[in-house]
Design a protein around this motif. Structure first.
Motif, PDB file in Angstrom:
ATOM      1  N   THR A   2      16.082 -18.470  29.221  1.00 23.92           N
ATOM      2  CA  THR A   2      15.748 -17.933  30.531  1.00 23.92           C
ATOM      3  C   THR A   2      15.647 -16.412  30.507  1.00 23.92           C
ATOM      4  O   THR A   2      16.394 -15.730  29.815  1.00 23.92           O
ATOM      5  CB  THR A   2      16.831 -18.364  31.537  1.00 23.92           C
ATOM      6  OG1 THR A   2      16.869 -19.795  31.574  1.00 23.92           O
ATOM      7  CG2 THR A   2      16.540 -17.831  32.927  1.00 23.92           C
ATOM      8  N   PRO A 114      22.619 -23.904  28.205  1.00 24.30           N
ATOM      9  CA  PRO A 114      21.638 -24.778  27.562  1.00 24.30           C
ATOM     10  C   PRO A 114      21.197 -25.946  28.436  1.00 24.30           C
ATOM     11  O   PRO A 114      20.112 -26.486  28.247  1.00 24.30           O
ATOM     12  CB  PRO A 114      22.367 -25.259  26.311  1.00 24.30           C
ATOM     13  CG  PRO A 114      23.821 -25.046  26.582  1.00 24.30           C
ATOM     14  CD  PRO A 114      23.887 -23.839  27.455  1.00 24.30           C
ATOM     15  N   ASN A 115      22.028 -26.343  29.411  1.00 19.67           N
ATOM     16  CA  ASN A 115      21.669 -27.467  30.288  1.00 19.67           C
ATOM     17  C   ASN A 115      21.306 -27.011  31.699  1.00 19.67           C
ATOM     18  O   ASN A 115      21.277 -27.814  32.634  1.00 19.67           O
ATOM     19  CB  ASN A 115      22.827 -28.462  30.357  1.00 19.67           C
ATOM     20  CG  ASN A 115      23.158 -29.058  29.007  1.00 19.67           C
ATOM     21  OD1 ASN A 115      22.259 -29.407  28.238  1.00 19.67           O
ATOM     22  ND2 ASN A 115      24.450 -29.171  28.707  1.00 19.67           N
ATOM     23  N   TRP A 117      18.616 -26.224  33.197  1.00 15.21           N
ATOM     24  CA  TRP A 117      17.416 -26.751  33.856  1.00 15.21           C
ATOM     25  C   TRP A 117      17.270 -28.250  33.672  1.00 15.21           C
ATOM     26  O   TRP A 117      16.214 -28.812  33.941  1.00 15.21           O
ATOM     27  CB  TRP A 117      16.190 -26.016  33.330  1.00 15.21           C
ATOM     28  CG  TRP A 117      16.325 -24.532  33.520  1.00 15.21           C
ATOM     29  CD1 TRP A 117      16.543 -23.611  32.544  1.00 15.21           C
ATOM     30  CD2 TRP A 117      16.285 -23.813  34.752  1.00 15.21           C
ATOM     31  NE1 TRP A 117      16.635 -22.357  33.080  1.00 15.21           N
ATOM     32  CE2 TRP A 117      16.487 -22.449  34.436  1.00 15.21           C
ATOM     33  CE3 TRP A 117      16.106 -24.192  36.089  1.00 15.21           C
ATOM     34  CZ2 TRP A 117      16.510 -21.469  35.419  1.00 15.21           C
ATOM     35  CZ3 TRP A 117      16.128 -23.208  37.052  1.00 15.21           C
ATOM     36  CH2 TRP A 117      16.329 -21.864  36.731  1.00 15.21           C
ATOM     37  N   GLN A 118      18.354 -28.893  33.234  1.00 10.87           N
ATOM     38  CA  GLN A 118      18.332 -30.347  33.114  1.00 10.87           C
ATOM     39  C   GLN A 118      18.493 -30.954  34.513  1.00 10.87           C
ATOM     40  O   GLN A 118      19.513 -30.751  35.179  1.00 10.87           O
ATOM     41  CB  GLN A 118      19.455 -30.824  32.191  1.00 10.87           C
ATOM     42  CG  GLN A 118      19.444 -32.320  31.959  1.00 10.87           C
ATOM     43  CD  GLN A 118      20.508 -32.721  30.939  1.00 10.87           C
ATOM     44  OE1 GLN A 118      20.989 -31.911  30.160  1.00 10.87           O
ATOM     45  NE2 GLN A 118      20.860 -33.987  30.964  1.00 10.87           N
ATOM     46  N   ASP A 119      17.494 -31.688  34.966  1.00  7.59           N
ATOM     47  CA  ASP A 119      17.503 -32.262  36.320  1.00  7.59           C
ATOM     48  C   ASP A 119      17.703 -31.192  37.386  1.00  7.59           C
ATOM     49  O   ASP A 119      18.360 -31.423  38.413  1.00  7.59           O
ATOM     50  CB  ASP A 119      18.598 -33.327  36.446  1.00  7.59           C
ATOM     51  CG  ASP A 119      18.416 -34.460  35.435  1.00  7.59           C
ATOM     52  OD1 ASP A 119      17.262 -34.855  35.212  1.00  7.59           O
ATOM     53  OD2 ASP A 119      19.424 -34.925  34.884  1.00  7.59           O
ATOM     54  N   CYS A 120      17.148 -30.019  37.161  1.00  7.05           N
ATOM     55  CA  CYS A 120      17.290 -28.909  38.103  1.00  7.05           C
ATOM     56  C   CYS A 120      16.009 -28.081  38.082  1.00  7.05           C
ATOM     57  O   CYS A 120      15.521 -27.718  37.014  1.00  7.05           O
ATOM     58  CB  CYS A 120      18.494 -28.039  37.729  1.00  7.05           C
ATOM     59  SG  CYS A 120      18.706 -26.576  38.769  1.00  7.05           S
ATOM     60  N   ASP A 121      15.507 -27.765  39.268  1.00  7.10           N
ATOM     61  CA  ASP A 121      14.291 -26.958  39.382  1.00  7.10           C
ATOM     62  C   ASP A 121      14.572 -25.535  39.833  1.00  7.10           C
ATOM     63  O   ASP A 121      13.753 -24.640  39.602  1.00  7.10           O
ATOM     64  CB  ASP A 121      13.332 -27.595  40.392  1.00  7.10           C
ATOM     65  CG  ASP A 121      12.966 -29.021  40.030  1.00  7.10           C
ATOM     66  OD1 ASP A 121      12.504 -29.238  38.901  1.00  7.10           O
ATOM     67  OD2 ASP A 121      13.168 -29.917  40.888  1.00  7.10           O
ATOM     68  N   ALA A 138      12.792 -22.844  37.470  1.00  9.65           N
ATOM     69  CA  ALA A 138      12.431 -23.383  36.165  1.00  9.65           C
ATOM     70  C   ALA A 138      10.976 -23.088  35.844  1.00  9.65           C
ATOM     71  O   ALA A 138      10.627 -22.788  34.694  1.00  9.65           O
ATOM     72  CB  ALA A 138      12.680 -24.897  36.138  1.00  9.65           C
ATOM     73  N   THR A 169      14.710 -29.707  43.142  1.00 14.98           N
ATOM     74  CA  THR A 169      16.149 -29.965  43.054  1.00 14.98           C
ATOM     75  C   THR A 169      16.852 -28.626  42.906  1.00 14.98           C
ATOM     76  O   THR A 169      16.610 -27.891  41.944  1.00 14.98           O
ATOM     77  CB  THR A 169      16.474 -30.854  41.846  1.00 14.98           C
ATOM     78  OG1 THR A 169      15.781 -32.097  41.981  1.00 14.98           O
ATOM     79  CG2 THR A 169      17.972 -31.113  41.757  1.00 14.98           C
ATOM     80  N   ARG A 171      20.334 -26.251  42.787  1.00 14.80           N
ATOM     81  CA  ARG A 171      21.771 -26.129  42.568  1.00 14.80           C
ATOM     82  C   ARG A 171      22.218 -24.753  43.035  1.00 14.80           C
ATOM     83  O   ARG A 171      21.467 -23.780  42.962  1.00 14.80           O
ATOM     84  CB  ARG A 171      22.113 -26.317  41.084  1.00 14.80           C
ATOM     85  CG  ARG A 171      21.843 -27.722  40.557  1.00 14.80           C
ATOM     86  CD  ARG A 171      22.214 -27.825  39.102  1.00 14.80           C
ATOM     87  NE  ARG A 171      21.905 -29.154  38.552  1.00 14.80           N
ATOM     88  CZ  ARG A 171      21.957 -29.459  37.266  1.00 14.80           C
ATOM     89  NH1 ARG A 171      22.308 -28.530  36.375  1.00 14.80           N
ATOM     90  NH2 ARG A 171      21.663 -30.679  36.863  1.00 14.80           N
TER      91      ARG A 171
END
Length: 211
Positions: A2, A114-115, A117-121, A138, A169, A171
């Protein structure tokens, strides 16, 4: 990885942190702005990021540490300038301002790990005054910011609603206080991690009876 975007003004007396005057002089307010920017840049450089890019109104000075890329802000309102900052990125980006010198690499970690953007926009960092201190995307989409009314008590709510309306999504990051007034400066200095320039300068400039 990022990119961290930091949007800021050159710390020139009379042009930055004018709501700190009084009780601070314009020179002291500019010094506090420089210290806040320096602490913010240090936090970003300590994080595991692709690059740290300073989107600057004005010119860089001796306060700029090595390892920071500098690009100029575009003309227009704040929404246009934020949108243009994201438009210059080709991958995930998290934007923060220079008004939260209490920020640390640890506070940014959820959006930069490292996670992240996993299931996150999108990542959203609300501010106490109703605005927001952080926004991560993202896939940078400048249109998500254009037209959002800035610097109002409803800015954060409207920006977050824009993200949700797009079907993203989202967070959340912790709520932080911006430095706008002398009272804000005192409260933020108490929250800042040890060793920061901003907290040390607030302590030096504030009379003992007013702390």
């Amino acid at each position: 990885m990022t990119t961290v975007l930091i949007i800021a003004k050159e710390p020139v007396p009379g042009r930055v942190k004018t709501r700190l005057t009084p009780p601070y002089t314009p020179q002291e307010a500019a010094a506090l702005a420089e210290a806040a920017l320096a602490d913010t840049l240090r936090a970003a450089l300590a994080a595991p990021v692709r690059r740290v890019r300073l989107v600057l109104e004005g010119r860089p000075g001796p306060w700029l540490p090595a390892g920071v890329e500098v690009v100029p802000q575009c003309p227009g309102g704040l929404d246009e300038r934020l949108a243009a900052a994201f438009a210059g990125c080709s991958g995930p980006a998290v934007l923060i301002g220079m008004d939260t010198p209490q920020v640390t690499a640890g506070l940014l970690a959820p959006a930069l790990g490292p996670n992240a953007w996993q299931d996150c926009d999108a990542w959203f960092g609300p501010a106490v005054d109703g605005g927001f201190w952080a926004l991560g995307l993202a896939r940078p989409e400048p249109e998500l910011l254009r037209g959002v009314p800035m610097s109002t008590p409803e800015t954060g709510r409207e920006q977050r609603a824009r993200l949700l309306a797009r079907g993203l999504t989202v967070r959340d990051l912790p709520v932080l206080r911006d430095v706008d007034t002398a009272r804000d400066a005192a409260l933020v200095a108490r929250e800042a991690p040890p060793g920061g320039r901003f907290a040390a300068l607030v302590d030096r400039l504030t009379p003992a009876g007013a702390r």
